[in-house]
Design a protein around this motif. Structure first.
Motif, PDB file in Angstrom:
ATOM      1  N   VAL A 197      -4.544 -38.627  37.044  1.00  0.00           N
ATOM      2  CA  VAL A 197      -5.901 -38.303  36.600  1.00  0.00           C
ATOM      3  C   VAL A 197      -6.869 -39.396  37.062  1.00  0.00           C
ATOM      4  CG1 VAL A 197      -7.381 -38.037  34.556  1.00  0.00           C
ATOM      5  CG2 VAL A 197      -5.086 -37.020  34.577  1.00  0.00           C
ATOM      6  N   ASP A 250       0.412 -30.495  33.879  1.00  0.00           N
ATOM      7  CA  ASP A 250       0.581 -29.711  32.645  1.00  0.00           C
ATOM      8  C   ASP A 250      -0.707 -29.021  32.235  1.00  0.00           C
ATOM      9  OD1 ASP A 250      -0.946 -31.743  31.561  1.00  0.00           O
ATOM     10  OD2 ASP A 250       0.383 -32.107  29.858  1.00  0.00           O
ATOM     11  N   PRO A 277      -2.603 -31.460  25.308  1.00  0.00           N
ATOM     12  CA  PRO A 277      -1.690 -30.323  25.150  1.00  0.00           C
ATOM     13  C   PRO A 277      -1.917 -29.510  23.877  1.00  0.00           C
ATOM     14  CG  PRO A 277      -0.563 -32.397  24.739  1.00  0.00           C
ATOM     15  CD  PRO A 277      -1.943 -32.749  25.140  1.00  0.00           C
ATOM     16  N   GLN A 311       0.954 -37.260  34.749  1.00  0.00           N
ATOM     17  CA  GLN A 311      -0.281 -36.615  35.184  1.00  0.00           C
ATOM     18  C   GLN A 311      -1.129 -37.626  35.958  1.00  0.00           C
ATOM     19  OE1 GLN A 311      -0.004 -33.441  34.078  1.00  0.00           O
ATOM     20  NE2 GLN A 311       1.806 -34.202  32.997  1.00  0.00           N
ATOM     21  N   VAL A 369      -9.519 -34.286  29.325  1.00  0.00           N
ATOM     22  CA  VAL A 369      -8.733 -35.024  30.309  1.00  0.00           C
ATOM     23  C   VAL A 369      -9.700 -35.781  31.219  1.00  0.00           C
ATOM     24  CG1 VAL A 369      -7.275 -34.764  32.359  1.00  0.00           C
ATOM     25  CG2 VAL A 369      -6.714 -33.516  30.256  1.00  0.00           C
ATOM     26  N   ARG A 378       4.731 -34.642  23.452  1.00  0.00           N
ATOM     27  CA  ARG A 378       3.919 -35.652  24.121  1.00  0.00           C
ATOM     28  C   ARG A 378       3.017 -34.843  25.060  1.00  0.00           C
ATOM     29  NH1 ARG A 378       7.457 -40.107  27.265  1.00  0.00           N
ATOM     30  NH2 ARG A 378       7.419 -38.531  28.895  1.00  0.00           N
ATOM     31  N   ALA A 379       3.200 -34.948  26.359  1.00  0.00           N
ATOM     32  CA  ALA A 379       2.468 -34.071  27.274  1.00  0.00           C
ATOM     33  C   ALA A 379       3.317 -32.825  27.524  1.00  0.00           C
ATOM     34  CB  ALA A 379       2.178 -34.810  28.579  1.00  0.00           C
ATOM     35  N   GLY A 380       2.852 -31.931  28.406  1.00  0.00           N
ATOM     36  CA  GLY A 380       3.643 -30.750  28.771  1.00  0.00           C
ATOM     37  C   GLY A 380       3.145 -29.480  28.120  1.00  0.00           C
ATOM     38  N   VAL A 429      -3.132 -37.241  24.952  1.00  0.00           N
ATOM     39  CA  VAL A 429      -2.189 -38.235  25.457  1.00  0.00           C
ATOM     40  C   VAL A 429      -2.965 -39.183  26.360  1.00  0.00           C
ATOM     41  CG1 VAL A 429      -0.032 -38.622  26.707  1.00  0.00           C
ATOM     42  CG2 VAL A 429      -0.324 -36.542  25.339  1.00  0.00           C
ATOM     43  N   GLU A 462      -6.869 -28.116  34.784  1.00  0.00           N
ATOM     44  CA  GLU A 462      -7.869 -29.082  35.261  1.00  0.00           C
ATOM     45  C   GLU A 462      -7.255 -30.124  36.188  1.00  0.00           C
ATOM     46  OE1 GLU A 462      -9.453 -30.299  31.467  1.00  0.00           O
ATOM     47  OE2 GLU A 462     -11.474 -30.136  32.314  1.00  0.00           O
ATOM     48  N   VAL A 463      -6.129 -30.714  35.724  1.00  0.00           N
ATOM     49  CA  VAL A 463      -5.468 -31.750  36.518  1.00  0.00           C
ATOM     50  C   VAL A 463      -5.008 -31.157  37.843  1.00  0.00           C
ATOM     51  CG1 VAL A 463      -3.473 -33.290  36.630  1.00  0.00           C
ATOM     52  CG2 VAL A 463      -4.775 -33.092  34.501  1.00  0.00           C
ATOM     53  N   ILE A 496      -4.976 -38.381  29.654  1.00  0.00           N
ATOM     54  CA  ILE A 496      -4.324 -37.728  30.791  1.00  0.00           C
ATOM     55  C   ILE A 496      -3.794 -36.342  30.454  1.00  0.00           C
ATOM     56  CG2 ILE A 496      -3.673 -39.865  31.984  1.00  0.00           C
ATOM     57  CD1 ILE A 496      -0.741 -38.973  30.749  1.00  0.00           C
ATOM     58  N   SER A 497      -3.802 -35.967  29.172  1.00  0.00           N
ATOM     59  CA  SER A 497      -3.317 -34.638  28.793  1.00  0.00           C
ATOM     60  C   SER A 497      -3.919 -34.253  27.448  1.00  0.00           C
ATOM     61  CB  SER A 497      -1.779 -34.652  28.731  1.00  0.00           C
ATOM     62  OG  SER A 497      -1.276 -33.374  28.385  1.00  0.00           O
TER      63      SER A 497
END
Lengths: 367, 367
Positions: free
Chosen positions: B88, B110, A267, B86, A325, B141-143, A273, B113-114, A264-265
């Motif tokens: 997805v 973040d 980064p 996110q 992603v 993590r994400a972000g 992630v 694409e998403v 889903i990510s």
């Protein structure tokens, strides 16, 4: 459309052919050695898998909690159960008596007090309850010490009206800490020998021992090789997991359950992630020689370094940096039993396609 | 009969008075500082507690997964939700569009694409979707990284038809690794400052930033003290847990949720076995300065040294050696959110008596 695109994630996917192979092989092993096979249902908690196990020949099932046995009995697939657990307290004893109306029930005991409470209750209800003495062969959880302490408790239990002592049981789960295959075999055989030696003490005193029962999938082919063991209670073998293929013949290709997840990510170049966190993969640690929160099938070098509740942080090796992603990954959990216990259903696939959904009917039955 | 005798174990018991105190206090804190309070529902996953939070004034809720939001919407207690996650994949986007029919929805993004996939989908559906940019303030993590990277993504998102950029969000969960109160405050304030500085970059370029949102109960009173933060999203504060009372004002007496458990075996003078294992307490580790799998209220010196799935092995201090089979203990879990997620219901007590049962309706909603 294959299951990897069809299913929403995260979800648990069971490959039916692998599952049947695992069930058939363990049944054949037990049959060839004249062992009673009494699988623990904690691993799958589903009626459909219990039914498959019955088709391949089992003497009954093992449950830890009454709630698991009740759920299987409700589904009509349980008629003989070992509760490998101490039944303590009024509420539980009432439920035990009710379960005895529906199935043949055997209960583990490891102390005089628990046994006396059971004796009193079944006597008042006009019933007879089968019991096994639980022996501590090294896990250091519940259970009486092997040898004389087993004999002392057996002498008391055989005197208790309403109870019928059928033998001994242990869970040799402490094989999990073995550093290599040799040490695993050694710990497992020591546990088996302690059980048989204890049983012999009882025999010599004229106390009949019909059942000498051992559990644990990793130890299955070692503990049971000790002459005198009569019953085996593996659980994890239906699926196997990341802890199963440490030393021996079980490779990831034998693992019948995988967790399907989505990236889903992305980064950072070396970080992905995924949508599976501790509420899907569990926080159960990897076996001693591994890292991370599960085995990533497509990228065995990737390490799931950290879990939040709904996020998995994956450290990517150079070969996996193209991951995008939306890509999907399959993960073999470190410990499959608690991962199944987080789900409402398992998705069944065969030949890469979804062919059904099985409810995890004993999910959360911890009472 | 009090709840300790009445209830079968293991089970989760919520003290209603403590719960209401915790909810009221956080609401008062937010109100006094002019902060929007948007609690995360992952901690309790129940409609009744969401209702209490609404009574005390919240702007809406935070969910990680769509399934949590759907369950709360079904129960009629959700009309404004931030999906701090996110979204997805096709399946999820379809569900997002359906949820938008029932509630005001804001989604974290973040990456380009998403965001583009969301933009395409809502445009086709003739809708407008609110989004926040997720910022990595140190949890890794994400972000996206604070500062310029946030600005770059914001420039792209504001151009995307169908999306309305409302501001920024972060989860500063990395405060959990702080060694003392001072370090916690420092990490939390740094995270808050990074958010406000990033927001300012957007403002300067004429991109309106209506929301600067932070999460995490342990950081709640620090991150939110940074001028410019507009919204807080604590979760755990309704119950608190063993990780909550590390440094500061939260003691075990403030913990509104306890796990009631029974001693089922006393195999050695210094060892008790309880009926709560990893399928009840979870394997989440204790905070850095503690040992064991939870805080034993009656015997704080006791250490839950090891968990199997259905057994907890407790090492007893000399003062607890009188503990007998059948005795009951209350445990504050290391991490309350995943412990709740294992249960079908919470038992509500007031004045020591059971007054109700609340279903954990979003349990297992990991999709």
């Amino acid at each position: 459309m294959g299951y990897r695109e069809e299913l929403d994630t995260p979800c648990l996917v069971v490959d039916l052919d692998r599952l049947e192979q695992n069930i058939a092989e363990m049944a054949a092993y037990a049959r060839e050695r004249g062992l009673a096979l009494r699988p623990h249902i904690k691993t799958h908690k589903t009626a459909e898998i219990a039914r498959l196990q019955r088709q391949h020949g089992v003497v009954g099932f093992t449950c830890a909690k009454l709630g698991e046995a009740e759920a299987l009995a409700d589904a009509g697939v349980l008629d003989d159960v070992l509760l490998a657990y101490q039944i303590v307290g009024e509420q539980k004893i009432r439920r035990l008596l009710a379960l005895m109306e529906r199935a043949r029930v055997t209960v583990a005991v490891d102390g005089v007090e628990v046994a006396e409470a059971l004796s009193r209750a079944v006597r008042e209800a006009g019933k007879t309850l089968d019991v096994l003495i639980e022996v501590n062969t090294g896990l250091n959880r519940a259970g009486v010490e092997p040898g004389e302490p087993v004999l002392r408790l057996a002498r008391e239990v055989v005197q208790m009206p309403g109870l019928r002592l059928r033998g001994l049981m242990t869970h040799e789960g402490h094989v999990g800490k073995a550093r290599d295959a040799e040490e695993l075999a050694e710990i497992a055989c020591r546990a088996g020998q302690d059980m048989v030696d204890s049983a012999e003490l009882l025999w010599r005193e004229g106390i009949p021992v019909e059942v000498v029962s051992v559990g644990s999938t990793p130890a299955a082919f070692h503990t049971t090789a000790v002459p005198g063991i009569t019953e085996m209670r593996p659980g994890t073998y239906v699926f196997y997991d990341n802890a199963s293929f440490r030393f021996d013949r079980i490779g990831p290709d034998r693992c019948a359950l995988r967790i399907l997840t989505t990236v889903i990510s992305r980064p950072a170049a070396d970080r992905a992630v995924i949508d599976a966190g501790s509420k899907t993969l569990t926080m159960d640690p990897p076996p001693p020689d591994r890292r991370g929160h599960g085995y990533v099938v497509e990228h065995p070098e990737a390490v799931i370094v950290r879990l939040s509740e709904e996020h998995g942080v994956v450290e990517l090796p150079p070969s996996a940096r193209e991951l995008r992603v939306g890509d999907r990954l399959e993960i073999i959990p470190n410990h499959v039993c608690p991962a199944v216990n987080l789900q409402d259903e398992l998705f069944v696939v065969q030949g890469g396609r979804v062919i059904g959904t099985w409810p995890v009917l004993a999910r959360g039955k911890v009472r």
